[in-house]
Structures are given as C-alpha cells and as structure tokens.
Design a protein around this motif. Structure first.
Motif, mmCIF file in Angstrom:
data_model
loop_
_atom_site.group_PDB
_atom_site.id
_atom_site.type_symbol
_atom_site.label_atom_id
_atom_site.label_comp_id
_atom_site.label_asym_id
_atom_site.label_seq_id
_atom_site.Cartn_x
_atom_site.Cartn_y
_atom_site.Cartn_z
ATOM 1 N N LYS A 1 -4.351 -10.953 -12.575
ATOM 2 C CA LYS A 1 -5.847 -10.855 -12.830
ATOM 3 C C LYS A 1 -6.306 -12.224 -12.780
ATOM 4 O O LYS A 1 -5.374 -13.037 -13.253
ATOM 5 C CB LYS A 1 -6.214 -10.067 -14.009
ATOM 6 C CG LYS A 1 -5.985 -8.692 -14.540
ATOM 7 C CD LYS A 1 -6.116 -8.376 -15.913
ATOM 8 C CE LYS A 1 -5.624 -7.116 -16.236
ATOM 9 N NZ LYS A 1 -5.791 -6.755 -17.646
ATOM 10 N N SER B 1 -8.742 -9.313 -6.054
ATOM 11 C CA SER B 1 -9.707 -8.619 -5.350
ATOM 12 C C SER B 1 -9.536 -7.122 -4.960
ATOM 13 O O SER B 1 -8.303 -6.596 -5.174
ATOM 14 C CB SER B 1 -9.695 -9.469 -3.910
ATOM 15 O OG SER B 1 -8.564 -9.497 -3.254
ATOM 16 N N LYS B 2 -10.327 -6.586 -4.343
ATOM 17 C CA LYS B 2 -10.415 -5.138 -3.935
ATOM 18 C C LYS B 2 -9.031 -5.117 -2.697
ATOM 19 O O LYS B 2 -8.258 -4.204 -2.890
ATOM 20 C CB LYS B 2 -11.464 -4.616 -3.563
ATOM 21 C CG LYS B 2 -11.372 -3.469 -2.779
ATOM 22 C CD LYS B 2 -12.742 -2.634 -2.548
ATOM 23 C CE LYS B 2 -13.556 -3.174 -1.590
ATOM 24 N NZ LYS B 2 -14.801 -2.621 -0.832
ATOM 25 N N GLU B 3 -9.114 -6.227 -1.922
ATOM 26 C CA GLU B 3 -8.064 -6.200 -0.769
ATOM 27 C C GLU B 3 -6.681 -6.550 -1.387
ATOM 28 O O GLU B 3 -5.647 -5.637 -1.158
ATOM 29 C CB GLU B 3 -8.464 -7.092 0.177
ATOM 30 C CG GLU B 3 -9.349 -7.287 0.788
ATOM 31 C CD GLU B 3 -10.988 -7.345 0.335
ATOM 32 O OE1 GLU B 3 -10.924 -7.929 -0.712
ATOM 33 O OE2 GLU B 3 -11.970 -6.752 0.840
ATOM 34 N N LEU C 1 -5.528 -5.318 -4.531
ATOM 35 C CA LEU C 1 -5.543 -4.058 -5.216
ATOM 36 C C LEU C 1 -4.911 -3.022 -4.130
ATOM 37 O O LEU C 1 -3.981 -2.570 -4.324
ATOM 38 C CB LEU C 1 -6.539 -3.800 -5.937
ATOM 39 C CG LEU C 1 -6.630 -2.380 -6.628
ATOM 40 C CD1 LEU C 1 -5.636 -2.320 -7.734
ATOM 41 C CD2 LEU C 1 -7.889 -1.616 -7.175
ATOM 42 N N GLN C 2 -5.577 -3.000 -3.017
ATOM 43 C CA GLN C 2 -5.284 -2.111 -1.933
ATOM 44 C C GLN C 2 -3.718 -2.215 -1.503
ATOM 45 O O GLN C 2 -3.210 -1.379 -1.167
ATOM 46 C CB GLN C 2 -6.457 -2.242 -0.830
ATOM 47 C CG GLN C 2 -5.990 -1.388 0.283
ATOM 48 C CD GLN C 2 -7.029 -1.543 1.544
ATOM 49 O OE1 GLN C 2 -7.778 -2.486 1.638
ATOM 50 N NE2 GLN C 2 -7.324 -0.464 2.396
ATOM 51 N N MET D 1 -13.621 -0.466 -7.731
ATOM 52 C CA MET D 1 -12.761 -0.909 -6.555
ATOM 53 C C MET D 1 -11.796 0.338 -6.057
ATOM 54 O O MET D 1 -12.012 0.653 -4.769
ATOM 55 C CB MET D 1 -11.638 -2.046 -6.958
ATOM 56 C CG MET D 1 -12.263 -3.421 -7.036
ATOM 57 S SD MET D 1 -10.855 -4.550 -7.533
ATOM 58 C CE MET D 1 -11.968 -6.079 -7.810
ATOM 59 N N ASP E 1 -14.235 2.555 -4.142
ATOM 60 C CA ASP E 1 -14.568 2.052 -2.761
ATOM 61 C C ASP E 1 -13.320 2.154 -1.647
ATOM 62 O O ASP E 1 -13.709 2.451 -0.723
ATOM 63 C CB ASP E 1 -14.824 0.633 -3.003
ATOM 64 C CG ASP E 1 -16.077 0.187 -3.892
ATOM 65 O OD1 ASP E 1 -17.145 1.104 -3.795
ATOM 66 O OD2 ASP E 1 -16.340 -1.167 -4.115
ATOM 67 N N LEU E 2 -12.196 2.100 -2.338
ATOM 68 C CA LEU E 2 -11.202 2.524 -1.456
ATOM 69 C C LEU E 2 -10.648 3.906 -1.234
ATOM 70 O O LEU E 2 -9.998 4.393 -0.311
ATOM 71 C CB LEU E 2 -9.824 1.850 -1.895
ATOM 72 C CG LEU E 2 -9.970 0.336 -2.269
ATOM 73 C CD1 LEU E 2 -8.742 -0.011 -2.894
ATOM 74 C CD2 LEU E 2 -9.559 -0.309 -0.902
ATOM 75 N N MET F 1 -14.367 -2.569 -13.327
ATOM 76 C CA MET F 1 -14.422 -3.180 -12.109
ATOM 77 C C MET F 1 -13.194 -2.497 -11.373
ATOM 78 O O MET F 1 -13.364 -2.278 -9.923
ATOM 79 C CB MET F 1 -13.866 -4.648 -12.370
ATOM 80 C CG MET F 1 -13.858 -5.532 -10.886
ATOM 81 S SD MET F 1 -12.828 -6.669 -11.281
ATOM 82 C CE MET F 1 -11.222 -6.615 -11.766
ATOM 83 N N ILE F 2 -12.107 -2.241 -12.104
ATOM 84 C CA ILE F 2 -11.076 -1.604 -11.299
ATOM 85 C C ILE F 2 -11.410 -0.154 -10.795
ATOM 86 O O ILE F 2 -10.931 0.067 -9.666
ATOM 87 C CB ILE F 2 -9.719 -1.328 -12.370
ATOM 88 C CG1 ILE F 2 -9.171 -2.757 -12.510
ATOM 89 C CG2 ILE F 2 -8.720 -0.546 -11.706
ATOM 90 C CD1 ILE F 2 -8.166 -2.982 -13.620
#
Length: 120
Positions: free
Chosen positions: A103, A106-108, A110-111, A25, A28-29, A21-22
């Motif tokens: 944990k 979300s991706k956001e 993480l960003q 993400m 994707d970033l 998952m990480i």
C-alpha cells in the motif's frame, strides 16, 4: 490474465476508505465483491464458508495478523493476495512466496498481483 468477469472476491481490510478503494478497483477490473469485512473473526467465518474465487487480505487487522484467514483459504485451495504497508518482512516464512501488494497501490498493480495469484 485469465477471464475474471464475475469471479467472486472476498476483501478483508480494516480501514474503511481503503476497503472502498479496493472494492472499486476490483469492480472496475470485472470482479464481483461478495463480502468486505474488517474483523478477524468475521473474516475467518466467511473465508471458511463463502463461495469465493479469490481473496484480498490486509496483513494487519486492527493489530491482529490475518494469517489464520490465509490458512483457511489455503485449505480450501482459494487463491489470495496479501495487502500491506509493511513489505515482505511482515510475512512469516510459510507465506513468503504468496503474492503481496504494498500500500498504496494502483489498479494496474492490483491486477498484476491478482494475475500472479490466479496463475499459481
């Protein structure tokens, strides 16, 4: 956040599905995942030698803390973030100001956490 396209990331996570998952993400970033490891000894070795720009470290690797990996990265001046389900209370004082993401995230989130690590 500064330009991230092509920045190389080390992922240290002992749960296979969470690691995937990480990695997804991060890709994707716009990051390049150069290594994803689940064991402390392997992660320390890679952290000491790999050409990486950033690392995402699970705080607890199969019952062992990842702080020795963080020390290696800090010595090489490579930014990193901690990923944990335990919150800030799981970090020793020396890492209390390190960017941390709880944990699940979300991706956001993480960003945003990565942006904090790269700007410090």
């Amino acid at each position: 956040m500064k330009q991230v396209a092509g920045l190389k990331v080390l992922v240290v996570e002992d749960e296979g599905l969470v690691a995937l998952m990480i990695e997804g993400m991060l890709e994707d970033l716009g990051f390049e995942v150069v290594a994803s490891v689940s064991r402390l000894a392997d992660a320390r070795t890679i952290a000491a030698k790999a050409d990486v720009d950033l690392a995402v470290l699970d705080v607890n690797l199969a019952g062992e803390p990842s702080f020795s990996i963080a020390e290696v990265l800090r010595g090489r001046q490579i930014p990193f973030i901690f990923s944990t389900g335990y919150g800030l209370s799981g970090l020793p004082d020396e890492f209390a100001h390190q960017p941390l993401i709880g944990k699940p995230f979300s991706k956001e989130e993480l960003q945003q956490t990565i942006a904090a690590a790269l700007s410090s």
